[in-house]
Design an enzyme around this catalytic site. Structure first.
Site, PDB file in Angstrom:
ATOM      1  N   HIS A 161      -2.764  -4.161  -3.463  1.00 19.39           N
ATOM      2  CA  HIS A 161      -2.312  -5.428  -2.876  1.00 19.39           C
ATOM      3  C   HIS A 161      -3.244  -5.842  -1.755  1.00 19.39           C
ATOM      4  CE1 HIS A 161      -0.187  -2.036  -1.031  1.00 19.39           C
ATOM      5  NE2 HIS A 161      -0.293  -2.687   0.111  1.00 19.39           N
ATOM      6  N   HIS A 178      -3.491  -7.844   1.674  1.00 17.83           N
ATOM      7  CA  HIS A 178      -2.727  -8.417   2.785  1.00 17.83           C
ATOM      8  C   HIS A 178      -3.423  -9.684   3.273  1.00 17.83           C
ATOM      9  CE1 HIS A 178      -0.283  -4.719   3.895  1.00 17.83           C
ATOM     10  NE2 HIS A 178      -1.251  -4.153   3.195  1.00 17.83           N
ATOM     11  N   GLU A 211       0.898   2.560   1.970  1.00 18.59           N
ATOM     12  CA  GLU A 211       2.260   3.038   1.703  1.00 18.59           C
ATOM     13  C   GLU A 211       2.634   2.919   0.237  1.00 18.59           C
ATOM     14  OE1 GLU A 211       4.831   0.683   4.171  1.00 18.59           O
ATOM     15  OE2 GLU A 211       3.806   1.299   6.006  1.00 18.59           O
ATOM     16  N   VAL A 212       2.185   1.850  -0.390  1.00 17.96           N
ATOM     17  CA  VAL A 212       2.619   1.589  -1.771  1.00 17.96           C
ATOM     18  C   VAL A 212       1.403   1.613  -2.696  1.00 17.96           C
ATOM     19  CG1 VAL A 212       3.882   0.019  -3.292  1.00 17.96           C
ATOM     20  CG2 VAL A 212       4.442   0.089  -0.849  1.00 17.96           C
ATOM     21  N   ARG A 235       6.156 -12.416   0.728  1.00 17.78           N
ATOM     22  CA  ARG A 235       6.067 -12.232   2.174  1.00 17.78           C
ATOM     23  C   ARG A 235       6.359 -10.764   2.471  1.00 17.78           C
ATOM     24  NH1 ARG A 235       5.294 -17.016   4.634  1.00 17.78           N
ATOM     25  NH2 ARG A 235       6.069 -18.808   3.468  1.00 17.78           N
ATOM     26  N   ASP A 236       5.531 -10.179   3.359  1.00 17.93           N
ATOM     27  CA  ASP A 236       5.725  -8.777   3.719  1.00 17.93           C
ATOM     28  C   ASP A 236       7.074  -8.624   4.418  1.00 17.93           C
ATOM     29  OD1 ASP A 236       3.530  -6.224   4.180  1.00 17.93           O
ATOM     30  OD2 ASP A 236       5.417  -6.186   5.295  1.00 17.93           O
ATOM     31  N   ILE A 237       7.795  -7.586   4.036  1.00 16.64           N
ATOM     32  CA  ILE A 237       9.139  -7.355   4.563  1.00 16.64           C
ATOM     33  C   ILE A 237       9.104  -6.932   6.032  1.00 16.64           C
ATOM     34  CG2 ILE A 237       9.428  -4.887   4.041  1.00 16.64           C
ATOM     35  CD1 ILE A 237      12.104  -5.670   2.679  1.00 16.64           C
ATOM     36  N   ASN A 265      -5.673  -1.785   1.889  1.00 16.98           N
ATOM     37  CA  ASN A 265      -5.637  -0.386   2.286  1.00 16.98           C
ATOM     38  C   ASN A 265      -5.827   0.485   1.056  1.00 16.98           C
ATOM     39  OD1 ASN A 265      -5.158  -0.763   5.083  1.00 16.98           O
ATOM     40  ND2 ASN A 265      -3.012  -1.198   4.666  1.00 16.98           N
TER      41      ASN A 265
HETATM   42  P1  AMP Z   1       0.202  -0.773   2.544  1.00 19.74           P
HETATM   43  O1  AMP Z   1       0.439   0.034   3.771  1.00 19.74           O
HETATM   44  O2  AMP Z   1      -1.146  -1.413   2.494  1.00 19.74           O
HETATM   45  O3  AMP Z   1       0.543  -0.006   1.276  1.00 19.74           O
HETATM   46  O4  AMP Z   1       1.190  -2.003   2.636  1.00 19.74           O
HETATM   47  C1  AMP Z   1       2.477  -1.965   2.113  1.00 19.74           C
HETATM   48  C2  AMP Z   1       3.173  -3.160   2.711  1.00 19.74           C
HETATM   49  O5  AMP Z   1       4.268  -3.458   1.890  1.00 19.74           O
HETATM   50  C3  AMP Z   1       3.709  -2.909   4.122  1.00 19.74           C
HETATM   51  O6  AMP Z   1       3.170  -3.888   5.001  1.00 19.74           O
HETATM   52  C4  AMP Z   1       5.227  -3.056   3.955  1.00 19.74           C
HETATM   53  O7  AMP Z   1       5.825  -3.700   5.060  1.00 19.74           O
HETATM   54  C5  AMP Z   1       5.322  -3.899   2.704  1.00 19.74           C
HETATM   55  N1  AMP Z   1       6.526  -3.731   1.916  1.00 19.74           N
HETATM   56  C6  AMP Z   1       7.126  -2.571   1.537  1.00 19.74           C
HETATM   57  N2  AMP Z   1       8.212  -2.833   0.776  1.00 19.74           N
HETATM   58  C7  AMP Z   1       8.286  -4.184   0.652  1.00 19.74           C
HETATM   59  C8  AMP Z   1       9.178  -5.071  -0.002  1.00 19.74           C
HETATM   60  N3  AMP Z   1      10.235  -4.621  -0.688  1.00 19.74           N
HETATM   61  N4  AMP Z   1       8.948  -6.411   0.091  1.00 19.74           N
HETATM   62  C9  AMP Z   1       7.891  -6.877   0.804  1.00 19.74           C
HETATM   63  N5  AMP Z   1       7.006  -6.093   1.443  1.00 19.74           N
HETATM   64  C10 AMP Z   1       7.205  -4.757   1.382  1.00 19.74           C
END
Ligand code: AMP
Ligand code: ZN
Length: 114
Positions: free
Chosen positions: A101, A103, A96-97, A30-32, A88
Site C-alpha cells: 500500500h 500512503h 504492519e499489514v 482513509r487510514d484508520i 513501508n
Molecule cells: P503500514 O505500517 O505501512 O503497514 O501501514 C498500515 C496502515 O494501515 C497503518 O497506518 C494503519 O493505521 C492502517 N490500517 C490498519 N487497519 C486499517 C483499517 N481497517 N482501515 C484503514 N486503515 C487501516
C-alpha cells in the site's frame, strides 16, 4: 485459496472501510489511524505482499498506484501545498499489514525526513 488479509477484505467489501475511490486495479481508503490531516492508502485489489514479490510484467500496476495517489491528492486539495508518498517494506520500516500500500500524507508541514 485467495488471500484474505484485512485490506483484501476491505477491497472486496467484506468488512467496512472508508473506501473513497476504486477502479479496475486499485482502491483507496482513509487510514484508520491518520498520521496527518489527510492520510490515505492506495492499494491494489490483488494481494501483493512486498515489492520483492513484484515481477517485471506487473510494473504498470505500480505506476497506476502512483497516478491514483496523484489524483487523490488533487481531490483532497494537496497539489499546491504538497504531500508525501510512502511505501513501508518489512520490519525495520514498521510495516504492519503485508498487503502492498502507498500512503498519501498531507495537510500539514510534514518536515524533512533528514
Ligand atoms: P503500514 O505500517 O505501512 O503497514 O501501514 C498500515 C496502515 O494501515 C497503518 O497506518 C494503519 O493505521 C492502517 N490500517 C490498519 N487497519 C486499517 C483499517 N481497517 N482501515 C484503514 N486503515 C487501516
Ligand atoms: Zn491482501
Amino acid at each position: 485459496m485467495a488471500e484474505e488479509c484485512i485490506f483484501c477484505k476491505i477491497g472486496r467489501r467484506k468488512i467496512p472501510g472508508d473506501l473513497i475511490y476504486s477502479d479496475d486495479q486499485a482502491f483507496v481508503i482513509r487510514d484508520i489511524s491518520p498520521k496527518a490531516p489527510i492520510h490515505l492508502l492506495v492499494l491494489p485489489f490483488e494481494h501483493v505482499t512486498y515489492l520483492e514479490s513484484f515481477t517485471q510484467d506487473r510494473e504498470a500496476l505500480l505506476g497506476h498506484m502512483m497516478l491514483v495517489a496523484r489524483e487523490m491528492a488533487r481531490r483532497e486539495g494537496l497539489t499546491e501545498s504538497g504531500y508525501r508518498l510512502v511505501i513501508n517494506q518489512g520490519s525495520d520500516s514498521g510495516q504492519e499489514v503485508p498487503h502492498l500500500h502507498l500512503h498519501v500524507l498531507g495537510g500539514r508541514d510534514l518536515g524533512s525526513m533528514g
